[in-house]
Design a protein around this motif. Sequence first.
Motif, PDB file in Angstrom:
ATOM      1  N   VAL A  73       0.824  -1.217   0.000  1.00  0.00           N
ATOM      2  CA  VAL A  73       0.000   0.000   0.000  1.00  0.00           C
ATOM      3  C   VAL A  73       0.857   1.265   0.000  1.00  0.00           C
ATOM      4  O   VAL A  73       0.625   2.174  -0.798  1.00  0.00           O
ATOM      5  CB  VAL A  73      -0.992  -0.015   1.196  1.00  0.00           C
ATOM      6  CG1 VAL A  73      -1.846   1.242   1.224  1.00  0.00           C
ATOM      7  CG2 VAL A  73      -1.863  -1.271   1.145  1.00  0.00           C
ATOM      8  N   TRP A  74       1.853   1.335   0.876  1.00  0.00           N
ATOM      9  CA  TRP A  74       2.674   2.544   0.967  1.00  0.00           C
ATOM     10  C   TRP A  74       3.688   2.611  -0.166  1.00  0.00           C
ATOM     11  O   TRP A  74       3.748   3.595  -0.905  1.00  0.00           O
ATOM     12  CB  TRP A  74       3.386   2.621   2.321  1.00  0.00           C
ATOM     13  CG  TRP A  74       4.164   3.887   2.507  1.00  0.00           C
ATOM     14  CD1 TRP A  74       3.677   5.090   2.955  1.00  0.00           C
ATOM     15  CD2 TRP A  74       5.553   4.090   2.234  1.00  0.00           C
ATOM     16  NE1 TRP A  74       4.690   6.025   2.962  1.00  0.00           N
ATOM     17  CE2 TRP A  74       5.851   5.427   2.524  1.00  0.00           C
ATOM     18  CE3 TRP A  74       6.576   3.271   1.769  1.00  0.00           C
ATOM     19  CZ2 TRP A  74       7.122   5.975   2.388  1.00  0.00           C
ATOM     20  CZ3 TRP A  74       7.842   3.802   1.616  1.00  0.00           C
ATOM     21  CH2 TRP A  74       8.101   5.138   1.926  1.00  0.00           C
ATOM     22  N   ALA A  79       0.540   5.128  -1.257  1.00  0.00           N
ATOM     23  CA  ALA A  79      -0.449   5.753  -0.375  1.00  0.00           C
ATOM     24  C   ALA A  79       0.107   7.041   0.222  1.00  0.00           C
ATOM     25  O   ALA A  79       1.269   7.101   0.640  1.00  0.00           O
ATOM     26  CB  ALA A  79      -0.849   4.790   0.735  1.00  0.00           C
ATOM     27  N   ASP A  80      -0.724   8.058   0.246  1.00  0.00           N
ATOM     28  CA  ASP A  80      -0.336   9.378   0.751  1.00  0.00           C
ATOM     29  C   ASP A  80      -0.497   9.411   2.269  1.00  0.00           C
ATOM     30  O   ASP A  80      -1.467   9.952   2.799  1.00  0.00           O
ATOM     31  CB  ASP A  80      -1.190  10.457   0.086  1.00  0.00           C
ATOM     32  CG  ASP A  80      -0.724  11.866   0.430  1.00  0.00           C
ATOM     33  OD1 ASP A  80       0.441  12.027   0.836  1.00  0.00           O
ATOM     34  OD2 ASP A  80      -1.537  12.797   0.301  1.00  0.00           O
ATOM     35  N   ARG A  81       0.444   8.805   2.924  1.00  0.00           N
ATOM     36  CA  ARG A  81       0.459   8.730   4.390  1.00  0.00           C
ATOM     37  C   ARG A  81       1.846   8.270   4.806  1.00  0.00           C
ATOM     38  O   ARG A  81       2.646   7.868   3.982  1.00  0.00           O
ATOM     39  CB  ARG A  81      -0.602   7.766   4.910  1.00  0.00           C
ATOM     40  CG  ARG A  81      -0.477   6.337   4.360  1.00  0.00           C
ATOM     41  CD  ARG A  81      -1.076   5.266   5.236  1.00  0.00           C
ATOM     42  NE  ARG A  81      -0.314   5.117   6.463  1.00  0.00           N
ATOM     43  CZ  ARG A  81      -0.827   4.775   7.623  1.00  0.00           C
ATOM     44  NH1 ARG A  81      -2.088   4.508   7.738  1.00  0.00           N
ATOM     45  NH2 ARG A  81      -0.080   4.654   8.709  1.00  0.00           N
ATOM     46  N   GLU A  82       2.098   8.319   6.092  1.00  0.00           N
ATOM     47  CA  GLU A  82       3.367   7.800   6.589  1.00  0.00           C
ATOM     48  C   GLU A  82       3.303   6.278   6.610  1.00  0.00           C
ATOM     49  O   GLU A  82       2.230   5.685   6.586  1.00  0.00           O
ATOM     50  CB  GLU A  82       3.633   8.339   7.994  1.00  0.00           C
ATOM     51  CG  GLU A  82       3.926   9.827   7.980  1.00  0.00           C
ATOM     52  CD  GLU A  82       4.461  10.321   9.302  1.00  0.00           C
ATOM     53  OE1 GLU A  82       5.094   9.531  10.033  1.00  0.00           O
ATOM     54  OE2 GLU A  82       4.253  11.500   9.586  1.00  0.00           O
ATOM     55  N   THR A 107      -6.010  -8.271   2.801  1.00  0.00           N
ATOM     56  CA  THR A 107      -7.037  -7.890   1.827  1.00  0.00           C
ATOM     57  C   THR A 107      -6.602  -6.659   1.043  1.00  0.00           C
ATOM     58  O   THR A 107      -6.698  -6.619  -0.185  1.00  0.00           O
ATOM     59  CB  THR A 107      -8.378  -7.635   2.533  1.00  0.00           C
ATOM     60  OG1 THR A 107      -8.818  -8.861   3.139  1.00  0.00           O
ATOM     61  CG2 THR A 107      -9.440  -7.129   1.570  1.00  0.00           C
ATOM     62  N   ARG A 108      -6.102  -5.652   1.751  1.00  0.00           N
ATOM     63  CA  ARG A 108      -5.632  -4.433   1.077  1.00  0.00           C
ATOM     64  C   ARG A 108      -4.442  -4.724   0.168  1.00  0.00           C
ATOM     65  O   ARG A 108      -4.369  -4.225  -0.954  1.00  0.00           O
ATOM     66  CB  ARG A 108      -5.267  -3.360   2.100  1.00  0.00           C
ATOM     67  CG  ARG A 108      -6.497  -2.776   2.788  1.00  0.00           C
ATOM     68  CD  ARG A 108      -6.167  -1.658   3.721  1.00  0.00           C
ATOM     69  NE  ARG A 108      -5.763  -0.474   2.980  1.00  0.00           N
ATOM     70  CZ  ARG A 108      -5.306   0.635   3.552  1.00  0.00           C
ATOM     71  NH1 ARG A 108      -5.212   0.706   4.858  1.00  0.00           N
ATOM     72  NH2 ARG A 108      -4.949   1.669   2.825  1.00  0.00           N
ATOM     73  N   ALA A 109      -3.520  -5.538   0.637  1.00  0.00           N
ATOM     74  CA  ALA A 109      -2.350  -5.892  -0.172  1.00  0.00           C
ATOM     75  C   ALA A 109      -2.778  -6.630  -1.434  1.00  0.00           C
ATOM     76  O   ALA A 109      -2.286  -6.339  -2.531  1.00  0.00           O
ATOM     77  CB  ALA A 109      -1.385  -6.745   0.654  1.00  0.00           C
ATOM     78  N   GLY A 123       6.850   0.143  -8.532  1.00  0.00           N
ATOM     79  CA  GLY A 123       5.902   0.839  -7.671  1.00  0.00           C
ATOM     80  C   GLY A 123       6.260   2.307  -7.537  1.00  0.00           C
ATOM     81  O   GLY A 123       7.155   2.823  -8.208  1.00  0.00           O
ATOM     82  N   ALA A 124       5.560   2.981  -6.628  1.00  0.00           N
ATOM     83  CA  ALA A 124       5.738   4.416  -6.426  1.00  0.00           C
ATOM     84  C   ALA A 124       7.042   4.742  -5.700  1.00  0.00           C
ATOM     85  O   ALA A 124       7.657   5.776  -5.961  1.00  0.00           O
ATOM     86  CB  ALA A 124       4.554   4.977  -5.641  1.00  0.00           C
ATOM     87  N   ARG A 125       7.452   3.883  -4.786  1.00  0.00           N
ATOM     88  CA  ARG A 125       8.670   4.132  -3.991  1.00  0.00           C
ATOM     89  C   ARG A 125       9.125   2.821  -3.368  1.00  0.00           C
ATOM     90  O   ARG A 125       8.475   1.806  -3.519  1.00  0.00           O
ATOM     91  CB  ARG A 125       8.410   5.195  -2.938  1.00  0.00           C
ATOM     92  CG  ARG A 125       7.253   4.881  -2.026  1.00  0.00           C
ATOM     93  CD  ARG A 125       6.954   6.053  -1.092  1.00  0.00           C
ATOM     94  NE  ARG A 125       5.652   5.889  -0.502  1.00  0.00           N
ATOM     95  CZ  ARG A 125       4.723   6.813  -0.475  1.00  0.00           C
ATOM     96  NH1 ARG A 125       4.951   7.998  -0.985  1.00  0.00           N
ATOM     97  NH2 ARG A 125       3.564   6.589   0.085  1.00  0.00           N
TER      98      ARG A 125
END
Length: 166
Positions: A73-74, A79-82, A107-109, A123-125
């Motif tokens: 997710v991150w 995801a725009d969060r820490e 589930t989210r993964a 991915g994003a980072r």
Amino acid sequence: MTTTEPRPDLRPPGLNADEKTTLLTFLDYLRESVLAKAAGVPEPAFRTAGVPSGTSLLQLLKHLTAVELNWFVWAYAGADREQWDEAAVSADDTASDLAHAYREAVTRANEVALACTDLDRPGARSLRETPPPSMRWVLVHMIEETARHAGHADILREQIDGSIGR
């Protein structure tokens, strides 16, 4: 199971599918193995460290929950969060709550992985000092990570009540 009698061995999935389905199926198999090792363990034993490093079943579930969310997710989805924190085990943590949180993280993964149409796309980072990894790398890394901790959970559970088997 709370006896030394082994529970039926869960076999790895046997299917001939595309790469993403195969990787996710093996990862889900390992995730369920970890949850099975934590199921039915009395609360004091669930949080008691079984080795000098402090590893407990509770700590393993908390760690794996954060790792799932951080990699998929991150890092991958961006995801725009820490990042999710692998905070120390607290008195408020329960086996039921942590198993539920782990299932939600899985589930989210899986939603992130299933939405990916190209396993080679980065991915994003990254959680490391490297360029963002591909979804293929994240899936293989999570199989490795979860398998390693499933082995730890096997040993901890056997120490708790003698239960063996996946």
